[in-house]
Motif scaffolding. Structure first.
Motif, mmCIF file in Angstrom:
data_model
loop_
_atom_site.group_PDB
_atom_site.id
_atom_site.type_symbol
_atom_site.label_atom_id
_atom_site.label_comp_id
_atom_site.label_asym_id
_atom_site.label_seq_id
_atom_site.Cartn_x
_atom_site.Cartn_y
_atom_site.Cartn_z
ATOM 1 N N LYS B 179 44.485 29.672 39.643
ATOM 2 C CA LYS B 179 43.700 30.583 38.795
ATOM 3 C C LYS B 179 44.412 31.915 38.612
ATOM 4 C CE LYS B 179 40.117 30.563 41.537
ATOM 5 N NZ LYS B 179 40.603 29.595 42.520
ATOM 6 N N THR B 180 44.926 32.445 39.711
ATOM 7 C CA THR B 180 45.544 33.755 39.644
ATOM 8 C C THR B 180 46.810 33.709 38.788
ATOM 9 O OG1 THR B 180 44.636 34.346 41.779
ATOM 10 C CG2 THR B 180 46.557 35.577 41.049
ATOM 11 N N PHE B 181 47.590 32.640 38.969
ATOM 12 C CA PHE B 181 48.825 32.519 38.180
ATOM 13 C C PHE B 181 48.487 32.394 36.696
ATOM 14 C CE2 PHE B 181 52.747 31.922 40.797
ATOM 15 C CZ PHE B 181 52.184 32.307 41.991
ATOM 16 N N SER B 205 44.677 42.629 45.052
ATOM 17 C CA SER B 205 45.906 43.360 44.710
ATOM 18 C C SER B 205 47.061 42.418 44.410
ATOM 19 C CB SER B 205 46.302 44.306 45.854
ATOM 20 O OG SER B 205 45.196 45.094 46.192
ATOM 21 N N GLU B 206 46.887 41.551 43.415
ATOM 22 C CA GLU B 206 47.947 40.591 43.104
ATOM 23 C C GLU B 206 48.357 40.598 41.630
ATOM 24 O OE1 GLU B 206 46.242 36.948 44.582
ATOM 25 O OE2 GLU B 206 44.423 37.229 43.410
ATOM 26 N N TYR B 207 47.648 41.408 40.846
ATOM 27 C CA TYR B 207 48.000 41.439 39.425
ATOM 28 C C TYR B 207 48.842 42.650 39.062
ATOM 29 C CZ TYR B 207 44.421 37.914 38.973
ATOM 30 O OH TYR B 207 43.699 36.763 39.106
ATOM 31 N N ILE B 406 37.212 40.019 36.104
ATOM 32 C CA ILE B 406 36.658 40.099 37.459
ATOM 33 C C ILE B 406 36.857 38.782 38.193
ATOM 34 C CG2 ILE B 406 34.922 41.918 37.256
ATOM 35 C CD1 ILE B 406 32.895 39.725 36.539
ATOM 36 N N GLU B 407 37.234 38.906 39.465
ATOM 37 C CA GLU B 407 37.376 37.726 40.316
ATOM 38 C C GLU B 407 36.045 37.481 41.016
ATOM 39 O OE1 GLU B 407 40.328 36.067 41.880
ATOM 40 O OE2 GLU B 407 41.998 37.237 41.083
ATOM 41 N N GLU B 408 35.904 36.332 41.635
ATOM 42 C CA GLU B 408 34.684 35.997 42.385
ATOM 43 C C GLU B 408 33.462 36.315 41.551
ATOM 44 O OE1 GLU B 408 34.962 34.698 45.341
ATOM 45 O OE2 GLU B 408 36.991 35.245 45.971
HETATM 46 MG MG LIG Z 1 43.562 33.703 43.282
#
Ligand SMILES: [Mg+2]
Ligand SMILES: Nc1ncnc2c1ncn2[C@@H]1O[C@H](COP(=O)(O)OP(=O)(O)OP(=O)(O)O)[C@@H](O)[C@H]1O
Lengths: 196, 544
Positions: B179-181, B205-207, B406-408
């Protein structure tokens, strides 16, 4: 069966089959091979399904004569009349005909004429005839005095020789058989086993 | 039958039955092994009058006469095996026809249309060609962003980003599926096609600056790739320093910014009772919207004792509330009075077309995330709304579309909260005020149904929980067929995309992200290269 040869003459004919008498004793075309008759209108193709050698006169049985002899050939040398008293017949199932340019894998309008000559087929002709395997339907449904699956298998083995890649011909033919015998797995298996 | 290399001319088989709703059945040719087929693949069907595109949704083994299978043919003999394959026994595909293209010039101009009928009996079925896929999804251009490739194909599947951002969208998939990728790619797409400007609440903190792959290597965040187009805001200054992130702004939020609604949303995370959540509104009335939190946090024991009867609340209610609010003290980004206004700063960047990524650093818990994301979004949304209303009156130019990620997401958009958070509202209002959402979640079943139904495009990686699959596929044509496709995705880097911005559902292998090559393809220039390019430009300027 490589070249076209005149080997016999029709002595009995019906719409679905014909009987031919060979010119030479014991020189019938192989079981399952493709033979043909010709007249002005059409060629009729048949598959040899039975070969018989018997005495010409119905009442007279052949008797054993070789007890004191070295080889079988000697029997004929010693009894030259034998060749005249015996004959070889074969029966062929009609599987199609050619009329003009059209090759048809179904029965001709008329049976083969009596006394018409019977020829073996050249490989090229076998190949041309077996491009379509529709004739297998006629064989599968035929009621013969001998096991019909033997004839079908023999026929396909013979036809296979006309193809440089006989394996793929046999697979194609096998698949056609699988379609025709889709509801009879036992029969299909037995035909397939005879194709090798 | 060994593994085959299929090209687009490979005939797979022909249609033998079917219906539009359940899909058509394709009898595989004997030469095609079921093992080379896969659900999710595209096929083209040559109908009598038109070409159909569809997706393989099931693969099965069939026998002409099932009774015959009681005495199976002797397939140990390779000859017999070859003969029976495709005849006595055969493979069958179920294909969902999705689009058609007519043969005449008019229909070619109109492009692919949704399939309203099925191809005739025995229509020939082939794998879709590269050209087919291009025809359906369009080539990469100033609106379309290359997001991945169809299964077993080299062609690019492109997403029409300008369409994409007109609705709220969702990225789903269980943990670790990509998802993040994928979201990084979507953010790059929006940035590159200039379709919208993004505000990302970056919980882990990954984007922003840098992320990590599960294999341990680092992957560049957006700021590294597009330094002039991205601003990193930090909630945790210290963590940013350790991570050597070049931060554009440090966010501090004043107690005076926190309104009773914000606490309302934190009821669960702060372990508040219903009564104490209600008491917050009383306190706000008593001390004022802007002062109440500071006052309450600083009440002495004596002052508290006097207050309780005055408000007519239970002692335990007050204790529960106080305990909950004390929790907020552990967040150093919450200060009695903020030196600067983060909302204003974010808006300044967004107005200049610069994407803002707010990194949470060590504060990656739900209390901080829900509080901050809501509080900032509510205010930013209000500004957009005001501007949009003014723009309707013709006073000002409308603002650039904004996409908030937004995540989660189920934490904000579950059935209980969806009506109360700003995010529920944005999702329902579509893009009335030029703001849409990109929700990223691993538990879509936790999200309110109405919100799910409002999502324009859904991109979903593997899900294995039945409820999650159901919730993602609710309302989609061919649901049960897509279900089997969805549950068979690879565990990583594969996704099913469907909805508003794609002409038909498609399974993709997500475009590679994280290799030097991938950065280059996304338009990233290494420092040395950038320098060369600038020098060259200067040189050109002076050239005779
Ligand atoms: Mg992720
Ligand atoms: N497009 C891609 N390019 C390269 N690697 C990928 C891609 N997609 C997924 N991966 C691989 O899969 C791993 C998991 O991806 P990612 O971190 O995006 O999962 P996630 O769904 O966000 O997980 P979580 O729910 O735990 O946040 C990555 O670390 C990476 O190794």
């Amino acid at each position: 069966m490589g070249t076209e040869q005149r080997v016999a003459e029709v002595i009995e004919a019906s719409s679905a089959e014909f009987v031919a008498q060979c010119y030479k004793l014991d020189q019938a075309p192989p079981l399952g091979s493709l033979v043909k008759t010709k007249d002005e209108l059409r060629k009729i193709y048949g598959v040899v399904y039975n070969v018989e050698t018997h005495s010409l006169e119905p009442g007279r049985r052949v008797v054993a004569r070789g007890e004191g002899m070295e080889t079988e050939d000697e029997i004929f040398r010693a009894n030259p009349q034998l060749a005249k008293l015996l004959c070889t017949d074969f029966q062929a199932l009609v599987v199609g005909h050619r009329q003009g340019d059209g090759l048809h894998h179904y029965l001709p309008p008329k049976p083969a004429s009596i006394h018409s000559f019977v020829y073996t087929c050249q490989l090229e002709e076998v190949k041309a005839f077996t491009q379509s395997l529709d004739f297998l339907g006629l064989l599968v449904d035929a009621r013969l005095p001998i096991p019909v699956d033997e004839v079908i298998a023999a026929c396909l083995r013979c036809a296979g020789q006309a193809y440089p890649d006989s394996e793929s011909f046999l697979i194609k033919a096998g698949k056609e058989m699988a379609r025709l015998l889709s509801s009879d797995a036992r029969r299909l298996n037995s035909v397939l086993k005879r194709l090798r | 039958m060994s593994e085959q290399n299929f090209d687009e001319q490979t005939r797979l088989g022909s249609i033998i039955s079917g219906s539009l709703t359940r899909g058509v059945e394709v009898k595989l040719d004997a030469s095609i092994s079921v093992e080379d087929m896969a659900v999710g693949r595209y096929v083209a069907i040559e109908g009598e009058r038109r070409r159909f595109f569809g997706m393989i949704t099931d693969v099965s083994l069939e026998a002409i006469d099932p009774r015959a299978m009681v005495t199976p043919p002797d397939v140990s003999d390779p000859f017999i095996a070859q003969v029976v394959s495709g005849t006595t026994i055969y493979g069958k595909l179920r294909v969902l026809p999705m689009l058609t293209i007519g043969g005449d010039a008019m229909s070619i101009l109109e492009g692919p249309q949704p399939a309203k009928t099925v191809p005739t009996h025995f229509s020939e079925v082939k794998l879709a060609s590269q050209r087919d896929v291009e025809l359906v999804f369009g080539a990469e251009d100033d609106k379309r962003f290359y997001i991945g490739t169809p299964l077993d194909m080299e062609t690019k599947v492109c997403l029409d980003i300008s369409e994409f951002v007109t609705r709220s969208n969702g990225v789903f998939g269980k943990s670790g599926t990509g998802k993040t990728f994928l979201t990084r790619l979507l953010l790059v797409g929006m940035l590159q096609k200039q379709a919208a400007v993004s505000l990302v609440f970056d919980m882990h903190s990954e984007y922003g600056w840098e992320g990590r792959s599960e294999k341990g290597y680092k992957v560049k965040g957006l700021k590294q790739l597009f330094p002039s187009k991205v601003a990193v805001f930090a909630l945790d200054e210290e963590s940013s320093r350790w991570r050597k992130v070049s931060t554009d702004f440090v966010v501090k939020i004043g107690y005076d910014e926190i309104e009773p609604e914000d606490i309302d949303l934190l009821q669960q995370t702060l372990n508040l009772t219903e009564a104490s959540t209600q008491a917050v509104y009383q306190l706000a009335r008593e001390f004022g919207d802007r002062r109440w939190l500071e006052v309450v946090l600083n009440l002495t024991e004596d002052e508290s004792k006097q207050l309780i009867p005055k408000l007519n609340i239970h002692d335990s209610t007050y204790r529960n509330l106080r305990r909950g609010l004390e929790n907020l003290r552990r967040f150093p980004f919450l200060v009695p009075h903020a030196p600067d206004n983060p909302v204003k700063r974010i808006l300044e960047y967004l107005d200049r077309g610069i994407n803002v990524i707010l990194e949470f650093g060590r504060f990656d818990d739900f209390a901080a995330y829900i509080l901050v994301a809501n509080l900032l979004s509510r205010r930013i949304y209000a500004q957009y709304r005001e501007k949009a209303e003014k723009a309707m009156g013709g006073d000002v130019a409308p603002s650039h579309p904004l996409v908030i990620s937004i995540e989660e997401a189920h934490r904000f958009l579950n059935p209980e909260l969806a009506n109360r958070t700003i995010f529920g509202r944005i999702a329902r209002e579509m893009r009335k005020y030029n703001v849409t959402l990109l929700v990223i979640d691993q538990r879509p079943s936790g999200i309110d149904d109405e919100v799910m139904s409002q999502l324009g495009t859904k991109i979903t990686c593997l899900l294995d929980d039945e409820r999650d699959i159901d919730s993602v596929l609710t309302g989609v044509a061919g649901k049960s067929e897509l279900k089997s496709v969805l549950s068979k995705l690879e565990t990583k880097q594969q996704a099913l995309i469907f909805g508003h911005s794609v002409p038909m559902p498609v399974v993709i292998k997500t475009r590679e992200y994280g290799s030097a090559e991938s950065y280059k393809e996304l338009g990233f220039l290494e420092a040395a290269e950038l320098k060369r390019k600038t020098e060259k430009e200067i040189e050109d300027l002076w050239a005779p």
